[in-house]
Design an enzyme around this catalytic site. Structure first.
Site, PDB file in Angstrom:
ATOM      1  N   SER A 158      -5.360  25.830 -20.486  1.00  0.00           N
ATOM      2  CA  SER A 158      -4.273  25.769 -21.456  1.00  0.00           C
ATOM      3  C   SER A 158      -3.530  24.452 -21.310  1.00  0.00           C
ATOM      4  O   SER A 158      -3.397  23.920 -20.198  1.00  0.00           O
ATOM      5  CB  SER A 158      -3.309  26.933 -21.244  1.00  0.00           C
ATOM      6  OG  SER A 158      -2.134  26.771 -22.023  1.00  0.00           O
ATOM      7  N   TYR A 213       2.004  31.452 -15.550  1.00  0.00           N
ATOM      8  CA  TYR A 213       0.776  31.161 -16.292  1.00  0.00           C
ATOM      9  C   TYR A 213       0.493  29.655 -16.279  1.00  0.00           C
ATOM     10  O   TYR A 213      -0.644  29.224 -16.051  1.00  0.00           O
ATOM     11  CB  TYR A 213       0.913  31.665 -17.724  1.00  0.00           C
ATOM     12  CG  TYR A 213      -0.326  31.505 -18.567  1.00  0.00           C
ATOM     13  CD1 TYR A 213      -1.359  32.443 -18.494  1.00  0.00           C
ATOM     14  CD2 TYR A 213      -0.469  30.438 -19.445  1.00  0.00           C
ATOM     15  CE1 TYR A 213      -2.502  32.309 -19.264  1.00  0.00           C
ATOM     16  CE2 TYR A 213      -1.612  30.295 -20.222  1.00  0.00           C
ATOM     17  CZ  TYR A 213      -2.620  31.230 -20.132  1.00  0.00           C
ATOM     18  OH  TYR A 213      -3.752  31.082 -20.901  1.00  0.00           O
TER      19      TYR A 213
END
Length: 295
Positions: A158, A213
């Site tokens: 990501s 995350y």
């Protein structure tokens, strides 16, 4: 710095190097991007092992694929956050296939809702998203085929894991170092977890949004870069790919494109002809354009 390149067409290259004997493993693949990647690779004629941590969901996913005509697909229950589960899977794979050509580390969790800046279950997030991919990769490394073509590892990451999200210059300098080691990555992750426990993580300059995350993907990116460096010249390509804002359950169905569209680019990346392969790169897929940069 990222720089633009020409779009990566979802159409596979004409100089096809693979066959049904080419084997790919895709983790976290009972739904979303992982499932779409499995389906796309099957469409292109590969043999694919679909893994998922829930046996019922994984079996159902494979049954769905077989009902629409795909036969070269197998399922094995795998929880990448559980080392014994990894060991069992690798033993099964060695016995049934022996040689691996492509690994797509897609399995990931997130306990943050869109727009929620709080920290929830960071240890589970990092154990799955970073250590899960790392431990599985290391366990499978001896099985990669490097005699004919170039084996490929693609870690689904990501842009939240980009180093510019770090506000702590010391930590950023460590992760940017060209001589970065696995031990330094682990130490950085442990430092984050310690500061989460003490409640000081925000003051120490960690990413502000989706911090657990983001750090898990930051560590995965760094690991991929070091792994690529250690395998330079050894017929192993290691890259990361950010699929962008994709409509999946993790995003609550929100996004700018579908899982099938993201999967088409994943297939393109892992099936590039050997002469065009890169390693140690970070690909970002955004709507109607593709960006590539160094990890």
């Amino acid at each position: 710095m990222d720089h633009l390149i020409s779009p990566l067409s979802p159409t596979p290259p004409s100089n096809r190097w693979w066959s049904e004997k080419t084997t790919a493993v895709v983790t976290g693949a009972n739904k979303g991007i992982g499932f779409a990647v499995v389906k796309r690779l099957l469409e292109l004629g590969l043999t694919v092992v679909l893994t998922a941590r829930n046996e019922e969901n994984g079996s159902h996913a494979v049954d769905c694929l077989r009902r629409i005509g795909f036969r070269n697909v197998r399922f094995f229950c795998l929880d990448v956050s559980d080392p014994p589960s990894i060991a069992t899977f690798v033993s099964w794979f060695r016995l049934n296939f022996g040689v691996l050509d492509i690994l797509v580390n897609n399995a990931a969790v997130s306990f943050n809702e869109v727009g929620d800046n709080s920290i929830k279950k960071p240890e589970t997030t990092i154990k799955t998203n970073y250590y899960g991919a790392k431990l599985l990769t290391e366990a499978l490394l001896p099985l990669f085929s490097r005699s004919v073509s170039v084996s490929r590892i693609l870690n689904i990451s990501s842009r939240l894991g980009a180093l510019n999200k770090l506000r702590n210059p010391s930590i950023r300098q460590t992760l940017e170092d060209e001589s970065l080691t696995y031990e330094q990555i682990d130490a950085t992750v442990n430092l984050f977890l310690d500061e989460v426990k003490s409640g000081n993580w925000e003051k120490q300059g960690w990413p502000e949004n989706w911090a657990d995350y983001a750090v898990s993907k930051m560590a995965l990116n760094a690991y991929s870069r070091v792994l690529a460096r250690h395998n330079d010249g050894k017929k192993l390509s290691v890259n990361c790919f950010c699929p962008g804002f994709t409509r999946t359950s993790m995003t609550g169905g929100q996004g700018t494109h579908t899982a099938d569209e993201a999967a088409a680019t994943v297939a393109k990346l892992v099936l590039l002809p050997p002469e065009n392969l890169t390693s140690g790169k970070f690909y970002i897929c955004s709507h109607q354009k593709k960006i590539i940069s160094k990890l």
